[in-house]
Design an enzyme around this catalytic site. Sequence first.
Site, PDB file in Angstrom:
ATOM      1  N   GLU A  85     -10.634   6.391   4.846  1.00  0.00           N
ATOM      2  CA  GLU A  85      -9.526   5.829   5.916  1.00  0.00           C
ATOM      3  C   GLU A  85      -9.545   6.362   7.148  1.00  0.00           C
ATOM      4  O   GLU A  85     -10.681   6.550   7.575  1.00  0.00           O
ATOM      5  CB  GLU A  85      -8.056   6.134   5.037  1.00  0.00           C
ATOM      6  CG  GLU A  85      -8.154   5.145   3.694  1.00  0.00           C
ATOM      7  CD  GLU A  85      -6.590   5.367   3.063  1.00  0.00           C
ATOM      8  OE1 GLU A  85      -5.856   4.926   3.970  1.00  0.00           O
ATOM      9  OE2 GLU A  85      -6.764   5.269   1.821  1.00  0.00           O
ATOM     10  N   ASP A 133       0.794  -1.076  -0.198  1.00  0.00           N
ATOM     11  CA  ASP A 133       0.042   0.051   0.041  1.00  0.00           C
ATOM     12  C   ASP A 133       0.946   1.257   0.002  1.00  0.00           C
ATOM     13  O   ASP A 133       2.159   1.092  -0.004  1.00  0.00           O
ATOM     14  CB  ASP A 133      -0.996  -0.005   1.429  1.00  0.00           C
ATOM     15  CG  ASP A 133      -2.281   0.562   0.909  1.00  0.00           C
ATOM     16  OD1 ASP A 133      -2.177   1.572   0.165  1.00  0.00           O
ATOM     17  OD2 ASP A 133      -3.311   0.422   1.497  1.00  0.00           O
TER      18      ASP A 133
END
Length: 725
Positions: free
Chosen positions: A611, A405
């Site tokens: 997020e 990521d």
Amino acid sequence: MVKFSMPLMGLMLLCWWATVTEAKYIKYKDPKQPLGVRIKDLMARMTLQEKIGQMVQIEREAASADIMKKYFIGSILSGGGSVPAKRASPETWVSVVNEFQKGSLSTRLGIPMIYGIDAVHGHNNVYNATVFPHNVGLGATRQVMCIYKDPELVKKIGAATALEVRATGIPYAFAPCIAVCRDPRWGRCYESYSEDHKIVQAMTEIIPGLQGDLPAGSKKGVPFVGGKMDLMLPGLQFVAFEHTLEYGSVLHDLKITASCKFAQLALSMYLSGVPCDPVDCWLCLKALEAIFCLNSEGLIRASATAVKSHVKKGLLGWTKVAACAKHYVGDGGTTKGINENNTIIDFNGLLNIHMPAYRNSISKGVATVMVSYSSWNGKKMHANHDLITGFLKNKLRFRGFVISDWQGIDRITSPPHANYSYSVEAGVGAGIDMVMVPYNFTEFLDDLTFQVKNGIIPMARIDDAVKRILRVKFVMGLFENPMADLSLVNQLGSQEHRELAREAVRKSLVLLKNGKSAKNPLLPLPKKAPKILVAGSHADNLGYQCGGWTIEWQGLGGNDLTSGTTILTAVKNTVESGTQIVYNENPDLEYVKSNKFSYAIVVVGEPPYAETAGDSMSLTIAEPGASTISNVCAAVKCVVVIVSGRPVVIQPYLAKIDALVAAWLPGTEGQGVADVLFGDYGFTGKLARTWFKTVEQLPMNVGDPHYDPLFPFGFGLTTKPTKQT
């Protein structure tokens, strides 16, 4: 002086090209060679520097053609909100992607780069793209009678998304997210289809939508990307040209490789992104004249006819993209839903809840897998060799590449980047093949090179990573078709895709309450009424109904971020011409009482987030949503539409509300909400998430011993379409 005819000179030149090319025959450039042979041949030619460069993915803002060439960079990404220009056109995107690709193709071996982007609910980073409902809504689209069967809708959404991503010249999408969200307090819960792994497994059907259907007899775990539409001139039969042609300075100093048939030569050069019109490609035209006795004018006319026909049908170029199953593994099970936190569960629980969808994804040929920021029982996933190499690669036999990521290896340590050399060793050693740096790539290159040269990381690990990356690039056809073209630009935000998104909105809506008694339902609403009140912060806000990961990483509010239809506009489009629509975002009680409204539609919910910014311990409706519900519903019959990325606290207001609809994050096509509210279509959606009474109950999922929901998993009232005159 000997005179040569132009056709003869063209034929001689073409024969000379063939002779030179044959002498320089390179096996990895030959698409007729088996995949394994091409990979082996190319890797045998690569230096350590070239191999390590392939393992790096950098941000668009840090990239240039010169950097791609100098460091042999394997990949570029656009992070959330990273665009060439505000409201950039697909033509601009294609141009930018091709400029980077030129740098990669100008290297010694000409290995193409792969460009990736977060297309998580449509091509959401790009202006004017179709924005589909987020996954939390798509999970609710399944029908009662086929709850776990192949959801054809998400496959169509995958295919439409692939076309729009390819329209901008990009061949790689960081989707789908196959997290199983077990706690709605998690700020990424809207990226998850369900709390139930069976629904998430079914929704992996989006992968063949993105990548194409895996051919029968394919080996397990081998990545697949289909969708190539061949270029052909109609009415002509030609002999295949067996050699690879190198085009150099004649074509604006751009060096590309293309395997062509004579019949495709001029046209494919034109459509492969080479900045050269067929009229200007004199050498190609003269060569074709010599072979087929066609004059230039006739050839151009035939080419133009083919181009127009195929472009109109959207049949040129690649129509599929490489997909990415993420985030491996257990990202949806963290304690209290805290983003990037620790998932505490035994191995059997991990396998039974969070792993199943990865098995499905691999069986469908997913090209890449992204690793999660989170930890499993205290072990950072980016450093977990047992689960990445031992299980994903060896046990599940995944043969695509594993990608980190954003700055994922940095976060192996706390604080991030505290011991970068250790992070490089731990991340690459765990089995990560491509590292999303995205800015400080020279530090990564230097560290990894040092560790390989000093035996800290074995060369075999580097070779495994590069082999996987090259396998995906070869499968995608990047070596034969590295340059993007403009043949699909009309697919971006097409009406067909918007109609598909509208259908998805209709099927995602879940009716939670309909009337204060079953005998007196409020929905569907009458289109003909003297005066209707539309209220709420989310009624006329395109950004709010799209949510996070739309144009910007965290999303935006307002109506000027992209093109689409708000719920308020949809209501106005739907009612009878004589019906008056009054919009007041947050009316007081006296205003509602004094205006004698027939009924009210209140649209409230959460603001956009993504997020960690979306982590919430309270899960309340954004202010002034609660007061809007109270003021309106106390004075007139009301339907409340909740626009949110997860269940929110609604129990305190439920008694005041006549009808309640969960609309999730519907995206740009708000007309789908009005379609169902007014009865053109019936409600069919079913909860893919448990709707809690209070946050103190969380985490609470179907099957738990303390299960006591406000609305249970699978709940959803239905209505039938009505014909209104």
